[in-house]
Design a protein around this motif. Structure first.
Motif, mmCIF file in Angstrom:
data_model
loop_
_atom_site.group_PDB
_atom_site.id
_atom_site.type_symbol
_atom_site.label_atom_id
_atom_site.label_comp_id
_atom_site.label_asym_id
_atom_site.label_seq_id
_atom_site.Cartn_x
_atom_site.Cartn_y
_atom_site.Cartn_z
ATOM 1 N N GLY A 54 0.349 -1.493 -0.334
ATOM 2 C CA GLY A 54 0.351 -0.249 -0.217
ATOM 3 C C GLY A 54 0.663 1.095 0.139
ATOM 4 N N ASN A 55 2.222 0.761 -0.231
ATOM 5 C CA ASN A 55 3.375 2.225 0.323
ATOM 6 C C ASN A 55 2.882 3.734 1.285
ATOM 7 N N MET A 56 2.360 2.589 2.360
ATOM 8 C CA MET A 56 2.445 3.468 3.483
ATOM 9 C C MET A 56 3.251 3.521 4.673
ATOM 10 N N VAL A 57 5.113 3.322 3.791
ATOM 11 C CA VAL A 57 6.029 2.987 4.425
ATOM 12 C C VAL A 57 7.696 3.194 3.376
ATOM 13 N N ASP A 58 8.263 3.622 4.063
ATOM 14 C CA ASP A 58 9.436 3.416 3.169
ATOM 15 C C ASP A 58 10.470 2.747 3.135
ATOM 16 N N PRO A 59 10.147 1.792 2.228
ATOM 17 C CA PRO A 59 10.874 0.060 2.322
ATOM 18 C C PRO A 59 12.792 0.731 2.108
ATOM 19 N N ALA A 60 12.781 1.902 2.766
ATOM 20 C CA ALA A 60 14.736 1.709 3.453
ATOM 21 C C ALA A 60 15.094 0.871 2.010
ATOM 22 N N PRO A 61 16.114 1.580 0.705
ATOM 23 C CA PRO A 61 16.496 0.473 -0.297
ATOM 24 C C PRO A 61 18.083 0.279 0.137
ATOM 25 N N ARG A 83 16.210 -5.528 -2.506
ATOM 26 C CA ARG A 83 16.997 -5.021 -2.461
ATOM 27 C C ARG A 83 16.517 -3.961 -1.187
ATOM 28 N N SER A 84 15.666 -4.326 -0.815
ATOM 29 C CA SER A 84 14.979 -3.233 0.128
ATOM 30 C C SER A 84 15.489 -4.091 1.795
ATOM 31 N N GLU A 85 15.619 -3.142 2.275
ATOM 32 C CA GLU A 85 15.456 -3.605 4.193
ATOM 33 C C GLU A 85 14.191 -4.374 4.250
ATOM 34 N N ALA A 86 13.170 -3.544 3.547
ATOM 35 C CA ALA A 86 11.870 -4.225 4.208
ATOM 36 C C ALA A 86 11.058 -5.296 3.731
#
Length: 153
Positions: A54-61, A83-86
């Motif tokens: 839902g693009n509610m958080v930054d996935p922190a690439p 490639r993202s922390e999430a």
């Protein structure tokens, strides 16, 4: 934030494994593992997944750009997604929940087959360390073990 969630899921999983391996197999202990540890891991996974999709958080690439959730279903697409922390945290939580669930199933199945706890521990540790390899080992071993009157399959 992602490191904190990663640490949280690991503590929950380790607690569940400790209960499963070290404590007597009372229904209350098994319920704590199922609903307390596995349920909490599943709920955490669901919240993270919904927040990401839902693009509610930054996935922190971690490196490069974060791919669209509708990624290409291929090895390259998976590499791009992780490639993202999430994505690492959500993927790791997925592993933790399902490995612990498989461990719980093995414990219950082994108890139903009157397999002693000392025999169970190597299988549970194998699941803990190498999920599918431990499950496969149990599936082979259970072919040779006596089934109780009430089969847990």
């Amino acid at each position: 934030m992602w490191q904190t969630l990663f640490d949280f899921t690991n503590v929950i999983a380790l607690g569940g494994w400790a209960l499963l391996i070290l404590l007597p197999r009372r229904e209350s202990v098994l319920a704590c593992v199922l609903y307390g540890a596995i349920g909490l891991l599943c709920a955490t996974y669901l919240v993270i997944l919904v927040a990401l999709v839902g693009n509610m958080v930054d996935p922190a690439p971690a490196a490069g750009t974060v791919p669209n959730p509708a990624f290409e279903y291929s090895v390259e697409g998976l590499m791009a997604m992780f490639r993202s922390e999430a994505a690492i945290v959500v993927g790791w939580t997925h592993y933790l929940a399902l490995d612990l669930f498989a461990g719980l199933w093995i414990a219950r199945d082994a108890d139903g087959r009157a397999v002693g706890r000392l025999v169970q521990v190597p299988f549970l540790l194998a699941i803990f360390m190498a999920g599918p390899a431990g499950l496969f080992a149990w599936l082979i071993a259970r072919l040779f073990l006596r089934a109780d009157e009430t089969e847990n399959a």
